[in-house]
Design a protein around this motif. Structure first.
Motif, PDB file in Angstrom:
ATOM      1  N   ASP A 141       0.857  -1.195   0.000  1.00 14.90           N
ATOM      2  CA  ASP A 141       0.000   0.000   0.000  1.00 14.90           C
ATOM      3  C   ASP A 141       0.887   1.238   0.000  1.00 14.90           C
ATOM      4  OD1 ASP A 141      -2.357  -1.402   0.097  1.00 14.90           O
ATOM      5  OD2 ASP A 141      -2.356  -1.470   2.283  1.00 14.90           O
ATOM      6  N   LYS A 142       0.591   2.070  -0.939  1.00 12.80           N
ATOM      7  CA  LYS A 142       1.340   3.312  -1.005  1.00 12.80           C
ATOM      8  C   LYS A 142       0.588   4.371  -0.184  1.00 12.80           C
ATOM      9  CE  LYS A 142       3.729   6.148  -4.249  1.00 12.80           C
ATOM     10  NZ  LYS A 142       3.992   6.472  -5.614  1.00 12.80           N
ATOM     11  N   ILE A 143       1.279   4.916   0.783  1.00 13.16           N
ATOM     12  CA  ILE A 143       0.667   5.925   1.645  1.00 13.16           C
ATOM     13  C   ILE A 143       1.106   7.295   1.136  1.00 13.16           C
ATOM     14  CG2 ILE A 143       0.545   6.870   3.974  1.00 13.16           C
ATOM     15  CD1 ILE A 143       1.227   4.053   4.979  1.00 13.16           C
ATOM     16  N   THR A 144       0.104   8.112   0.861  1.00 11.02           N
ATOM     17  CA  THR A 144       0.424   9.482   0.439  1.00 11.02           C
ATOM     18  C   THR A 144       0.113  10.417   1.599  1.00 11.02           C
ATOM     19  OG1 THR A 144      -1.764   9.762  -0.468  1.00 11.02           O
ATOM     20  CG2 THR A 144      -0.040   9.083  -2.000  1.00 11.02           C
ATOM     21  N   ARG A 145       1.074  11.229   1.849  1.00 11.37           N
ATOM     22  CA  ARG A 145       0.907  12.193   2.946  1.00 11.37           C
ATOM     23  C   ARG A 145       0.758  13.584   2.357  1.00 11.37           C
ATOM     24  NH1 ARG A 145       5.408   9.906   7.124  1.00 11.37           N
ATOM     25  NH2 ARG A 145       4.394   7.905   7.403  1.00 11.37           N
ATOM     26  N   LYS A 146      -0.179  14.334   2.908  1.00  9.31           N
ATOM     27  CA  LYS A 146      -0.400  15.692   2.468  1.00  9.31           C
ATOM     28  C   LYS A 146      -0.028  16.635   3.606  1.00  9.31           C
ATOM     29  CE  LYS A 146      -4.125  14.415  -0.601  1.00  9.31           C
ATOM     30  NZ  LYS A 146      -5.498  14.599  -0.989  1.00  9.31           N
ATOM     31  N   THR A 192       6.376  20.290   5.062  1.00  9.94           N
ATOM     32  CA  THR A 192       7.484  19.842   5.903  1.00  9.94           C
ATOM     33  C   THR A 192       7.832  20.948   6.878  1.00  9.94           C
ATOM     34  OG1 THR A 192       9.186  20.710   4.438  1.00  9.94           O
ATOM     35  CG2 THR A 192       8.408  18.465   3.991  1.00  9.94           C
TER      36      THR A 192
END
Length: 162
Positions: free
Chosen positions: A4-9, A12
């Motif tokens: 599973d590819k986790i995308t974070r929004k 930084t």
């Protein structure tokens, strides 16, 4: 096997710090200008308010017949104190109790308070050096405004305030 590819929004920490730094620099450049503008407007408002109230006091004195006929600045100020709240009157030997040692006249001229004694000293530039034979006196009004006043016993329109 499935990943599973986790995308974070979001931003930084570095991006947030850079943005805050830029906002800080812009604020540091603009706040002094804004403060100066506010101070200038407050001074203009205070000056206009003083001029209006002082003018009203002179009109009241004129209506009562107490504006003219004084021989000295001191007598004029004692009458003025009956219609305009005065906290302190300083004669020309104690002007430092109503003012700092030096004051600014007009745009740039610095005047040493200890040198002011008579109306001639104060109005030399404004009225071609006419001497009214009256002393300069300092007044601190109840609203915190201080003024140098010289009274001309010969002309009610020649009352000068700084």
């Amino acid at each position: 096997m499935k990943t599973d590819k986790i995308t974070r929004k979001g931003f930084t920490l570095a991006e947030v710090l850079i943005t805050l730094g830029i906002i800080g620099v812009v604020a540091a450049m603009t706040i002094p200008t804004l403060t100066q503008n506010v101070n200038e407007k407050q001074l203009i408002t205070a000056t206009n308010n003083f001029n209006r109230k002082f003018g009203e006091a002179l009109k009241i004195m004129n209506t009562q017949g107490t504006l003219e006929g004084r021989r000295t600045t001191e007598r004029f100020l004692n009458e003025l104190a009956k219609v305009y709240k005065v906290a302190k009157i300083c004669d020309n030997t104690e002007l430092n109790q109503c003012f700092p040692k030096e004051i600014t006249w007009g745009e740039n001229e610095i005047i040493d308070i200890s040198e002011l004694k008579t109306a001639k000293d104060m109005v030399a530039n404004e009225f071609n050096g006419n001497n009214w034979n009256t002393d300069i006196m300092g007044v601190r009004f109840a609203n915190g405004v201080s003024a140098l006043i010289a009274y001309n016993p010969n002309c009610r329109q020649d009352i000068i305030t700084i």
